[in-house]
Scaffold this motif. Structure first.
Motif, PDB file in Angstrom:
ATOM      1  N   MET A  41       0.838  -1.193   0.000  1.00 55.25           N
ATOM      2  CA  MET A  41       0.000   0.000   0.000  1.00 55.25           C
ATOM      3  C   MET A  41       0.877   1.249   0.000  1.00 55.25           C
ATOM      4  O   MET A  41       1.867   1.327   0.716  1.00 55.25           O
ATOM      5  N   LYS A  42       0.491   2.211  -0.805  1.00 53.28           N
ATOM      6  CA  LYS A  42       1.160   3.503  -0.820  1.00 53.28           C
ATOM      7  C   LYS A  42       0.158   4.536  -0.318  1.00 53.28           C
ATOM      8  O   LYS A  42      -0.792   4.891  -1.014  1.00 53.28           O
ATOM      9  N   CYS A  43       0.360   4.995   0.921  1.00 48.59           N
ATOM     10  CA  CYS A  43      -0.601   5.890   1.574  1.00 48.59           C
ATOM     11  C   CYS A  43      -0.053   7.309   1.630  1.00 48.59           C
ATOM     12  O   CYS A  43       1.092   7.535   2.020  1.00 48.59           O
ATOM     13  N   LEU A  44      -0.903   8.253   1.252  1.00 53.33           N
ATOM     14  CA  LEU A  44      -0.548   9.667   1.293  1.00 53.33           C
ATOM     15  C   LEU A  44      -1.451  10.344   2.321  1.00 53.33           C
ATOM     16  O   LEU A  44      -2.674  10.328   2.189  1.00 53.33           O
ATOM     17  N   PHE A  45      -0.849  10.912   3.365  1.00 57.55           N
ATOM     18  CA  PHE A  45      -1.599  11.576   4.438  1.00 57.55           C
ATOM     19  C   PHE A  45      -1.394  13.077   4.282  1.00 57.55           C
ATOM     20  O   PHE A  45      -0.299  13.591   4.509  1.00 57.55           O
ATOM     21  N   ILE A  46      -2.455  13.773   3.865  1.00 59.11           N
ATOM     22  CA  ILE A  46      -2.357  15.207   3.582  1.00 59.11           C
ATOM     23  C   ILE A  46      -3.010  15.980   4.720  1.00 59.11           C
ATOM     24  O   ILE A  46      -4.236  16.028   4.849  1.00 59.11           O
ATOM     25  N   GLN A 100      -0.259  14.974  -9.098  1.00 53.76           N
ATOM     26  CA  GLN A 100       0.570  13.904  -9.646  1.00 53.76           C
ATOM     27  C   GLN A 100       0.922  12.873  -8.578  1.00 53.76           C
ATOM     28  O   GLN A 100       0.845  11.664  -8.809  1.00 53.76           O
ATOM     29  N   GLU A 101       1.300  13.344  -7.394  1.00 51.51           N
ATOM     30  CA  GLU A 101       1.645  12.422  -6.316  1.00 51.51           C
ATOM     31  C   GLU A 101       0.414  11.642  -5.866  1.00 51.51           C
ATOM     32  O   GLU A 101       0.491  10.442  -5.578  1.00 51.51           O
ATOM     33  N   ALA A 102      -0.726  12.316  -5.824  1.00 46.88           N
ATOM     34  CA  ALA A 102      -1.961  11.664  -5.385  1.00 46.88           C
ATOM     35  C   ALA A 102      -2.371  10.550  -6.341  1.00 46.88           C
ATOM     36  O   ALA A 102      -2.872   9.505  -5.918  1.00 46.88           O
ATOM     37  N   LYS A 103      -2.159  10.752  -7.633  1.00 42.38           N
ATOM     38  CA  LYS A 103      -2.530   9.742  -8.630  1.00 42.38           C
ATOM     39  C   LYS A 103      -1.758   8.442  -8.441  1.00 42.38           C
ATOM     40  O   LYS A 103      -2.229   7.369  -8.826  1.00 42.38           O
ATOM     41  N   GLU A 104      -0.577   8.542  -7.845  1.00 43.76           N
ATOM     42  CA  GLU A 104       0.278   7.363  -7.681  1.00 43.76           C
ATOM     43  C   GLU A 104       0.024   6.628  -6.366  1.00 43.76           C
ATOM     44  O   GLU A 104       0.611   5.573  -6.117  1.00 43.76           O
ATOM     45  N   GLN A 131     -10.382  17.463  -8.434  1.00 46.06           N
ATOM     46  CA  GLN A 131      -9.239  16.567  -8.616  1.00 46.06           C
ATOM     47  C   GLN A 131      -9.413  15.281  -7.811  1.00 46.06           C
ATOM     48  O   GLN A 131      -9.079  14.193  -8.283  1.00 46.06           O
ATOM     49  N   LEU A 132      -9.966  15.403  -6.608  1.00 41.83           N
ATOM     50  CA  LEU A 132     -10.220  14.215  -5.797  1.00 41.83           C
ATOM     51  C   LEU A 132     -11.226  13.296  -6.489  1.00 41.83           C
ATOM     52  O   LEU A 132     -11.073  12.073  -6.496  1.00 41.83           O
ATOM     53  N   GLU A 133     -12.241  13.900  -7.072  1.00 39.60           N
ATOM     54  CA  GLU A 133     -13.259  13.116  -7.772  1.00 39.60           C
ATOM     55  C   GLU A 133     -12.639  12.368  -8.946  1.00 39.60           C
ATOM     56  O   GLU A 133     -12.932  11.194  -9.187  1.00 39.60           O
ATOM     57  N   THR A 134     -11.751  13.047  -9.668  1.00 39.26           N
ATOM     58  CA  THR A 134     -11.073  12.421 -10.809  1.00 39.26           C
ATOM     59  C   THR A 134     -10.195  11.264 -10.353  1.00 39.26           C
ATOM     60  O   THR A 134     -10.221  10.168 -10.933  1.00 39.26           O
TER      61      THR A 134
END
Length: 206
Positions: free
Chosen positions: A1-6, A38-42, A59-62
């Motif tokens: 899993m690649k998790c991004l915490f914003i 870009q980072e979120a897409k990955e 962008q979140l919806e996309t």
């Protein structure tokens, strides 16, 4: 899993990141203050706080439509602020005071492709869904039995098991069995999420 915490830097963010690293030891956990498309897409999972999510709704919806699981981190119970994000139908809506075990269970649920809403946010989500235009109900009748639909309708109205039993002339044990069956068939963890799913999909109304 690649998790991004914003989320803005804080002791809470650091603590949650460390918890995720411990409990998902084979995963990559990255903290960011700002959203990067870009980072979120990955990523495979994104946890994002409300204030930042409001700046990038489209962008979140996309990204979610492309298969990324997105969870909203809520710290302010402001319905007016959160309503646009509730309408996006993200995979998770977590309130910040969630305990560690529930947080991990909720994220595992989301990673399995299911949806999770903290019970404290359930009432706000119900209000948002009920504020939408009431189109004709279109429940998938084959999904539940006739009696299960009756029980679910009463759950939507906020009835307890005892009140449902009285209304439908059933025993409390029978109602519990119906509720368990409904949760299983709807693939949700609890009553709150069953009600939210029924309202969001416009199967039933209050």
């Amino acid at each position: 899993m690649k998790c991004l915490f914003i989320k803005k830097p804080s002791l809470l963010r650091d603590g949650i990141a460390e918890l995720l690293k411990r409990r998902f030891s084979d995963s990559q956990i990255t903290c960011r203050e700002d959203f990067s498309f870009q980072e979120a897409k990955e990523a495979s999972l994104i946890i994002i706080e409300t204030s930042e999510a409001l700046t990038c709704k489209e962008q979140l919806e996309t990204i979610q439509s492309e298969g990324v699981k997105i969870v909203l981190w809520v710290e302010d119970l402001d319905k007016k602020q959160a309503a646009p994000l509730f309408k996006l139908g993200l995979y998770g809506y977590l309130y910040y005071n969630i305990d560690e075990e529930t947080l991990i269970q909720a994220l595992r649920f989301v990673l399995d492709g299911k949806r999770y809403v903290s019970p404290i946010l359930g009432g706000m989500l119900i209000e948002v869904y009920c504020d939408q235009d009431k189109k004709q109900m279109r429940p998938p009748l084959e999904l539940l039995s006739r009696r299960e639909w009756e029980v679910l309708q009463l759950l939507v109205k906020g009835y307890s098991n005892i009140k449902i039993a009285d209304a439908l002339f059933l025993s409390d044990k029978t109602v519990k069995n119906y509720v368990s069956s409904i949760l299983h068939k709807l693939n949700v963890p609890d009553r709150t999420n069953a009600v939210l799913k029924a309202l969001k999909k416009q199967w039933l109304y209050l």
